[in-house]
Write a protein that holds these residues in place. Structure first.
Motif, PDB file in Angstrom:
ATOM      1  N   VAL A   1      -1.208  -1.024  -4.246  1.00  0.00           N
ATOM      2  CA  VAL A   1      -0.441  -0.846  -5.493  1.00  0.00           C
ATOM      3  C   VAL A   1       0.151  -2.147  -6.011  1.00  0.00           C
ATOM      4  O   VAL A   1       0.680  -2.190  -7.122  1.00  0.00           O
ATOM      5  CB  VAL A   1       0.684   0.204  -5.321  1.00  0.00           C
ATOM      6  CG1 VAL A   1       0.094   1.577  -5.015  1.00  0.00           C
ATOM      7  CG2 VAL A   1       1.681  -0.204  -4.239  1.00  0.00           C
TER       8      VAL A   1
ATOM      9  N   GLU B   1       0.838  -1.200   0.000  1.00  0.00           N
ATOM     10  CA  GLU B   1       0.000   0.000   0.000  1.00  0.00           C
ATOM     11  C   GLU B   1       0.870   1.246   0.000  1.00  0.00           C
ATOM     12  O   GLU B   1       1.852   1.325   0.735  1.00  0.00           O
ATOM     13  CB  GLU B   1      -0.911   0.017   1.228  1.00  0.00           C
ATOM     14  CG  GLU B   1      -2.010  -1.009   1.159  1.00  0.00           C
ATOM     15  CD  GLU B   1      -2.992  -0.904   2.329  1.00  0.00           C
ATOM     16  OE1 GLU B   1      -4.130  -1.349   2.170  1.00  0.00           O
ATOM     17  OE2 GLU B   1      -2.596  -0.378   3.388  1.00  0.00           O
TER      18      GLU B   1
ATOM     19  N   ASN C   1      -3.456   3.459  -0.929  1.00  0.00           N
ATOM     20  CA  ASN C   1      -3.906   2.725  -2.115  1.00  0.00           C
ATOM     21  C   ASN C   1      -3.149   1.408  -2.259  1.00  0.00           C
ATOM     22  O   ASN C   1      -1.923   1.372  -2.055  1.00  0.00           O
ATOM     23  CB  ASN C   1      -3.661   3.551  -3.384  1.00  0.00           C
ATOM     24  CG  ASN C   1      -4.452   4.834  -3.375  1.00  0.00           C
ATOM     25  OD1 ASN C   1      -5.642   4.833  -3.062  1.00  0.00           O
ATOM     26  ND2 ASN C   1      -3.789   5.944  -3.682  1.00  0.00           N
TER      27      ASN C   1
END
Ligand SMILES: CC(C)(COP(=O)(O)OP(=O)(O)OC[C@H]1O[C@@H](n2cnc3c(N)ncnc32)[C@H](O)[C@@H]1OP(=O)(O)O)[C@@H](O)C(=O)NCCC(=O)NCCS
Length: 159
Positions: free
Chosen positions: A73, A67, A71
């Motif tokens: 990733v 993250e 988000n």
């Protein structure tokens, strides 16, 4: 989207959970991930769901979501085979080429003890670079795959 280096952006690994099933399916069925996979076929949601739930319950498999700024990733995974950990990884299609893959694999290697290995297609240049960067060396190859290993003492996992 223009890729930019994110060496300074915070990145963390969190353990994957049942709620990540769809995320892992998306990454598994990403076209480049399929091409680079040992089993280069897409998987159905049903097949994936059954596999993912069983795999999460298996103490010999470790799954982490990478993250950055809240988000997801990418993912890194370690599968215990005998005394060795077989690593695999994938970065979200929109986040590639920014150094995240190299960083998240290095973080996984740091979490583990003992020998870590990877099986990488010979044309998968970013992954070949990542394997080298984390200290693995190529120990074998065949017509399509290369085999990488970093031998270290012990065989457990630092949680
Ligand atoms: C492999 C993968 C995880 C790399 O993630 P990434 O975040 O794009 O990788 P990085 O940005 O950290 O780049 C790693 C190295 O590869 C290089 N690289 C990145 N994209 C590249 C490309 N398309 N071609 C050649 N080299 C590339 C980078 O410059 C970097 O090398 P450097 O350290 O010498 O600068 C990503 O491409 C991916 O998810 N691929 C599909 C799944 C997959 O192949 N998994 C691995 C199976 S073994």
């Amino acid at each position: 989207m223009t890729a930019s280096p994110v060496a300074s952006v915070a990145l963390k690994l969190r353990s994957a959970s049942a709620g990540d099933e769809q995320l892992f399916l998306t990454w598994r069925n990403d076209p480049l991930a399929i091409k680079n996979s040992g089993n280069p076929q897409p998987v159905s949601p049903e097949e994936h769901g059954a596999w993912f739930r069983a795999a999460l319950a298996d103490p010999g498999r470790l799954f982490f979501v990478a993250e950055s700024q809240g988000n997801a990733v990418g993912m890194v995974r370690a599968d215990k085979e005998g005394t060795e950990w077989i690593l695999s990884w994938s970065v979200d299609a929109g986040m590639r080429g920014r150094g995240l893959g190299a960083r998240m694999v290095a973080m996984l290697v740091e979490k583990l003890e003992g020998t870590v290995c990877a099986r990488i297609r010979g044309e998968n240049l970013p992954s070949l670079k990542i394997a080298k960067a984390v200290g693995m060396r190529e120990v074998d190859r065949d017509e399509s795959m290369t085999y990488w290993k970093l031998t270290r003492p012990s065989g457990g996992a630092r949680a």
